[in-house]
Structure formats: C-alpha cells, structure tokens
Design an enzyme around this catalytic site. Structure first.
Site, mmCIF file in Angstrom:
data_model
loop_
_atom_site.group_PDB
_atom_site.id
_atom_site.type_symbol
_atom_site.label_atom_id
_atom_site.label_comp_id
_atom_site.label_asym_id
_atom_site.label_seq_id
_atom_site.Cartn_x
_atom_site.Cartn_y
_atom_site.Cartn_z
ATOM 1 N N HIS A 140 40.759 37.268 51.526
ATOM 2 C CA HIS A 140 40.365 36.294 50.495
ATOM 3 C C HIS A 140 41.552 35.389 50.116
ATOM 4 C CE1 HIS A 140 38.070 35.412 46.579
ATOM 5 N NE2 HIS A 140 39.264 34.875 46.385
ATOM 6 N N GLU A 141 42.717 36.009 49.887
ATOM 7 C CA GLU A 141 43.882 35.222 49.436
ATOM 8 C C GLU A 141 44.443 34.361 50.561
ATOM 9 O OE1 GLU A 141 44.133 34.993 46.383
ATOM 10 O OE2 GLU A 141 42.977 36.774 45.889
ATOM 11 N N HIS A 156 42.585 31.206 50.857
ATOM 12 C CA HIS A 156 42.988 30.184 49.878
ATOM 13 C C HIS A 156 44.093 29.295 50.444
ATOM 14 C CE1 HIS A 156 40.789 30.876 46.179
ATOM 15 N NE2 HIS A 156 41.057 32.165 46.179
ATOM 16 N N GLN A 210 45.965 28.038 44.027
ATOM 17 C CA GLN A 210 45.120 28.181 42.841
ATOM 18 C C GLN A 210 45.825 27.717 41.571
ATOM 19 O OE1 GLN A 210 43.905 32.451 43.965
ATOM 20 N NE2 GLN A 210 42.127 31.666 42.836
ATOM 21 N N CYS A 222 36.188 35.258 42.292
ATOM 22 C CA CYS A 222 37.439 34.526 42.449
ATOM 23 C C CYS A 222 37.786 33.888 41.120
ATOM 24 C CB CYS A 222 37.259 33.451 43.517
ATOM 25 S SG CYS A 222 38.714 32.433 43.763
ATOM 26 N N LEU A 223 39.062 33.938 40.749
ATOM 27 C CA LEU A 223 39.477 33.344 39.485
ATOM 28 C C LEU A 223 39.233 31.833 39.477
ATOM 29 C CD1 LEU A 223 42.774 35.360 38.881
ATOM 30 C CD2 LEU A 223 40.571 35.675 37.734
ATOM 31 N N GLY A 255 44.129 39.386 42.745
ATOM 32 C CA GLY A 255 44.845 38.578 43.721
ATOM 33 C C GLY A 255 44.906 37.138 43.267
HETATM 34 NI NI NI Z 1 40.145 33.645 44.994
#
Ligand code: NI
Length: 168
Positions: A134-135, A138, A50, A92-93, A45
């Site tokens: 989660h997304e 963000h 991000q 998370c990236l 995701g």
């Molecule tokens: Ni994330």
C-alpha cells in the site's frame, strides 16, 4: 512536526516520487515528521507524498494498540519478491471514511535503506506485507481505490463527489 495529510482527490497524491540520493538531515526530519503524523492520525503507515513531499520514504508500524511501537522507516523501498494472494479490507489516511477489499500479494520481500543508509530486507507477511504494498504504491501515485474493479471505483468516485458537494 505533525504535518497535514493530503486527501483524495488532491493531484499531489497522483505524482511519482523520486528516489532519495543522500540521507541528509532533511530526509531524517521527513522521516520523523512522517512517523509523528502517522502516530497522531493514528494510522499504520504513511508515505511522503501524502504530506506533499515527493521522495521515496515510507513509515510503517503494524504493532497493535497494546504492543510497544515497532517503527519501520524504509527509504527507496523495492519489492524484490512477492507470492500468494490476499483480499483484505484496506483504508487510507488520504481516503478518509472509505474502506474496501483489495487484491494484494500475501507475502513480499522488501529491500530498502534505513536512516543510517544501511540496506535492510524485510520478509513480510499478512498485514505488514499489505502495508508495504500500500505504501510503496503511494510512491508511484497509486491509491488503494485504483485497485478496485471499475464498478466499485465508480461507486467510490460517486460517493466522494457527493461528500465534496456536501462540504461546499
Ligand atoms: Ni494510504
């Protein structure tokens, strides 16, 4: 185009994203870039902030390694119903080399627009439900580490500061 993924503690990650009003060519390009960047990472995701774009666009693909890709592009996603509890490990990236269990809902119903501007509803459970939560977080400037207990968050912050000092 593969874009640079911003990482903690970049302040851009804390900003709230604005709703998309028109699904223009630039929004379609944003969605393509998000998908390309997510698959390249690889991750399951990615949300627009991000990559430093504060618009409410997320991409998700929770299909496994040996399954065909199953890309979800959700514009202005909203959780309209949630139930159950889950406590699964997340990463998370934008928070590389850290993972922790996070309290989430086990199931969510999400409404969003797709790239054609059609309203879509996803009845998500398990990994997909967690990915949506989660997304969407963000988009509101919330990282999974913000959900940790004060003690765990303090440990994470200490670890992150140490890693940053070692990099200098
Ligand atoms: Ni994330």
């Amino acid at each position: 185009m593969i874009r640079t993924i911003l990482t903690y503690p970049n302040p851009e990650l804390k900003k709230k994203s604005l709703p998309v009003t028109i699904i223009s060519a630039s929004v379609r390009e944003l969605a393509r870039d998000l998908a390309e960047t997510m698959y390249d990472a690889p991750g399951i995701g990615l949300a627009a902030p991000q990559i430093g774009v504060h618009q409410r666009v997320i991409v998700i693909d929770v299909s496994g390694k040996n399954e065909p890709p199953d890309l979800i592009v959700a514009i202005n996603p909203v959780i309209i119903h949630s139930d159950g509890d889950s406590f699964e490990e997340e990463g998370c990236l934008s928070v590389p080399s850290y993972a922790a269990n996070v309290k989430r809902h086990a199931g969510v119903i999400v409404k969003a627009l797709d790239l054609e501007g059609n309203e879509r509803t996803w009845n998500a459970e398990d990994l997909l439900a967690i990915a949506f939560q989660h997304e969407i977080d963000h988009l509101d400037g919330i990282l999974f580490v913000d959900h940790l207990s004060p003690l765990k968050r303090e440990l994470f912050q200490r670890k992150a500061r140490k890693a940053a000092e070692e990099k200098r």
